[in-house]
Motif scaffolding. Structure first.
Motif, PDB file in Angstrom:
ATOM      1  N   MET A 187     -71.176   3.224 -55.444  1.00  0.00           N
ATOM      2  CA  MET A 187     -69.856   3.781 -55.240  1.00  0.00           C
ATOM      3  C   MET A 187     -69.887   5.299 -55.389  1.00  0.00           C
ATOM      4  SD  MET A 187     -66.485   2.911 -55.124  1.00  0.00           S
ATOM      5  CE  MET A 187     -64.983   3.738 -55.459  1.00  0.00           C
ATOM      6  N   ILE A 188     -70.523   5.795 -56.424  1.00  0.00           N
ATOM      7  CA  ILE A 188     -70.608   7.235 -56.642  1.00  0.00           C
ATOM      8  C   ILE A 188     -71.439   7.895 -55.542  1.00  0.00           C
ATOM      9  CG2 ILE A 188     -71.462   9.022 -58.211  1.00  0.00           C
ATOM     10  CD1 ILE A 188     -68.976   7.706 -59.218  1.00  0.00           C
ATOM     11  N   ALA A 189     -72.506   7.225 -55.106  1.00  0.00           N
ATOM     12  CA  ALA A 189     -73.349   7.779 -54.045  1.00  0.00           C
ATOM     13  C   ALA A 189     -72.562   7.921 -52.747  1.00  0.00           C
ATOM     14  CB  ALA A 189     -74.568   6.895 -53.832  1.00  0.00           C
ATOM     15  N   THR A 190     -71.688   6.985 -52.463  1.00  0.00           N
ATOM     16  CA  THR A 190     -70.857   7.056 -51.262  1.00  0.00           C
ATOM     17  C   THR A 190     -69.904   8.241 -51.329  1.00  0.00           C
ATOM     18  OG1 THR A 190     -70.944   4.649 -51.110  1.00  0.00           O
ATOM     19  CG2 THR A 190     -69.257   5.762 -49.824  1.00  0.00           C
ATOM     20  N   ILE A 191     -69.326   8.467 -52.483  1.00  0.00           N
ATOM     21  CA  ILE A 191     -68.404   9.596 -52.650  1.00  0.00           C
ATOM     22  C   ILE A 191     -69.142  10.919 -52.512  1.00  0.00           C
ATOM     23  CG2 ILE A 191     -66.889  10.754 -54.301  1.00  0.00           C
ATOM     24  CD1 ILE A 191     -66.188   7.935 -55.364  1.00  0.00           C
ATOM     25  N   ILE A 192     -70.319  11.028 -53.109  1.00  0.00           N
ATOM     26  CA  ILE A 192     -71.118  12.252 -53.015  1.00  0.00           C
ATOM     27  C   ILE A 192     -71.551  12.498 -51.578  1.00  0.00           C
ATOM     28  CG2 ILE A 192     -73.307  13.320 -53.706  1.00  0.00           C
ATOM     29  CD1 ILE A 192     -72.949  11.920 -56.418  1.00  0.00           C
ATOM     30  N   LEU A 193     -71.970  11.458 -50.894  1.00  0.00           N
ATOM     31  CA  LEU A 193     -72.379  11.586 -49.504  1.00  0.00           C
ATOM     32  C   LEU A 193     -71.206  12.000 -48.622  1.00  0.00           C
ATOM     33  CD1 LEU A 193     -74.776  11.273 -47.603  1.00  0.00           C
ATOM     34  CD2 LEU A 193     -74.121   8.895 -47.286  1.00  0.00           C
ATOM     35  N   ALA A 194     -70.032  11.442 -48.859  1.00  0.00           N
ATOM     36  CA  ALA A 194     -68.836  11.818 -48.094  1.00  0.00           C
ATOM     37  C   ALA A 194     -68.476  13.277 -48.337  1.00  0.00           C
ATOM     38  CB  ALA A 194     -67.674  10.910 -48.461  1.00  0.00           C
ATOM     39  N   ILE A 195     -68.585  13.737 -49.574  1.00  0.00           N
ATOM     40  CA  ILE A 195     -68.289  15.141 -49.883  1.00  0.00           C
ATOM     41  C   ILE A 195     -69.257  16.067 -49.153  1.00  0.00           C
ATOM     42  CG2 ILE A 195     -68.331  16.855 -51.739  1.00  0.00           C
ATOM     43  CD1 ILE A 195     -67.193  14.666 -53.577  1.00  0.00           C
ATOM     44  N   ILE A 196     -70.526  15.711 -49.143  1.00  0.00           N
ATOM     45  CA  ILE A 196     -71.536  16.531 -48.451  1.00  0.00           C
ATOM     46  C   ILE A 196     -71.258  16.572 -46.954  1.00  0.00           C
ATOM     47  CG2 ILE A 196     -73.985  16.661 -47.830  1.00  0.00           C
ATOM     48  CD1 ILE A 196     -74.575  15.570 -50.654  1.00  0.00           C
ATOM     49  N   ILE A 197     -70.958  15.440 -46.352  1.00  0.00           N
ATOM     50  CA  ILE A 197     -70.710  15.378 -44.906  1.00  0.00           C
ATOM     51  C   ILE A 197     -69.464  16.175 -44.537  1.00  0.00           C
ATOM     52  CG2 ILE A 197     -70.050  13.836 -43.015  1.00  0.00           C
ATOM     53  CD1 ILE A 197     -71.946  11.753 -44.286  1.00  0.00           C
ATOM     54  N   PHE A 198     -68.367  15.986 -45.283  1.00  0.00           N
ATOM     55  CA  PHE A 198     -67.139  16.715 -44.965  1.00  0.00           C
ATOM     56  C   PHE A 198     -67.283  18.208 -45.217  1.00  0.00           C
ATOM     57  CE2 PHE A 198     -65.016  12.499 -45.389  1.00  0.00           C
ATOM     58  CZ  PHE A 198     -64.485  12.470 -44.107  1.00  0.00           C
ATOM     59  N   THR A 199     -68.016  18.585 -46.264  1.00  0.00           N
ATOM     60  CA  THR A 199     -68.252  20.002 -46.523  1.00  0.00           C
ATOM     61  C   THR A 199     -69.034  20.638 -45.375  1.00  0.00           C
ATOM     62  OG1 THR A 199     -68.261  19.573 -48.891  1.00  0.00           O
ATOM     63  CG2 THR A 199     -69.229  21.641 -48.155  1.00  0.00           C
ATOM     64  N   ALA A 200     -70.063  19.967 -44.903  1.00  0.00           N
ATOM     65  CA  ALA A 200     -70.847  20.485 -43.782  1.00  0.00           C
ATOM     66  C   ALA A 200     -69.992  20.578 -42.521  1.00  0.00           C
ATOM     67  CB  ALA A 200     -72.061  19.594 -43.533  1.00  0.00           C
ATOM     68  N   PHE A 201     -69.166  19.574 -42.275  1.00  0.00           N
ATOM     69  CA  PHE A 201     -68.309  19.574 -41.099  1.00  0.00           C
ATOM     70  C   PHE A 201     -67.325  20.744 -41.129  1.00  0.00           C
ATOM     71  CE2 PHE A 201     -64.208  18.311 -39.238  1.00  0.00           C
ATOM     72  CZ  PHE A 201     -64.589  18.182 -37.914  1.00  0.00           C
ATOM     73  N   PHE A 202     -66.660  20.936 -42.253  1.00  0.00           N
ATOM     74  CA  PHE A 202     -65.681  22.015 -42.342  1.00  0.00           C
ATOM     75  C   PHE A 202     -66.338  23.387 -42.349  1.00  0.00           C
ATOM     76  CE2 PHE A 202     -62.876  18.585 -43.986  1.00  0.00           C
ATOM     77  CZ  PHE A 202     -61.929  18.689 -42.984  1.00  0.00           C
ATOM     78  N   TYR A 203     -67.553  23.504 -42.893  1.00  0.00           N
ATOM     79  CA  TYR A 203     -68.263  24.777 -42.840  1.00  0.00           C
ATOM     80  C   TYR A 203     -68.604  25.142 -41.398  1.00  0.00           C
ATOM     81  CZ  TYR A 203     -71.820  28.313 -43.199  1.00  0.00           C
ATOM     82  OH  TYR A 203     -72.534  29.463 -43.016  1.00  0.00           O
ATOM     83  N   ILE A 204     -69.089  24.179 -40.631  1.00  0.00           N
ATOM     84  CA  ILE A 204     -69.417  24.433 -39.229  1.00  0.00           C
ATOM     85  C   ILE A 204     -68.156  24.780 -38.443  1.00  0.00           C
ATOM     86  CG2 ILE A 204     -70.269  23.343 -37.103  1.00  0.00           C
ATOM     87  CD1 ILE A 204     -72.233  21.783 -38.917  1.00  0.00           C
ATOM     88  N   LEU A 205     -67.085  24.050 -38.706  1.00  0.00           N
ATOM     89  CA  LEU A 205     -65.803  24.340 -38.051  1.00  0.00           C
ATOM     90  C   LEU A 205     -65.328  25.749 -38.378  1.00  0.00           C
ATOM     91  CD1 LEU A 205     -63.590  22.820 -36.347  1.00  0.00           C
ATOM     92  CD2 LEU A 205     -62.437  22.449 -38.528  1.00  0.00           C
ATOM     93  N   TYR A 206     -65.431  26.139 -39.637  1.00  0.00           N
ATOM     94  CA  TYR A 206     -65.024  27.480 -40.054  1.00  0.00           C
ATOM     95  C   TYR A 206     -65.909  28.547 -39.410  1.00  0.00           C
ATOM     96  CZ  TYR A 206     -64.733  31.608 -43.000  1.00  0.00           C
ATOM     97  OH  TYR A 206     -64.630  32.895 -43.440  1.00  0.00           O
TER      98      TYR A 206
END
Length: 51
Positions: free
Chosen positions: A1-20
């Motif tokens: 469960m924690i690994a899924t949350i950490i992975l989601a945070i990493i993916i969304f952070t990368a997505f928003f950084y690229i978008l920015y």
């Protein structure tokens, strides 16, 4: 469960950084620089078609 949350945070952070970096960052050199001088990729492609 924690690994899924950490992975989601990493993916969304990368997505928003690229978008920015692509669309919202000030001073970003993009296609607007080519309006005055022309795009070098298009110009070289047109020169090669003329030969």
């Amino acid at each position: 469960m924690i690994a899924t949350i950490i992975l989601a945070i990493i993916i969304f952070t990368a997505f928003f950084y690229i978008l920015y970096a692509r669309f919202f960052k000030k001073g970003n050199s993009g296609c607007h620089d080519c309006e005055d001088i022309g795009c070098p990729l298009v110009n070289s492609h047109q020169e090669s078609r003329k030969k």
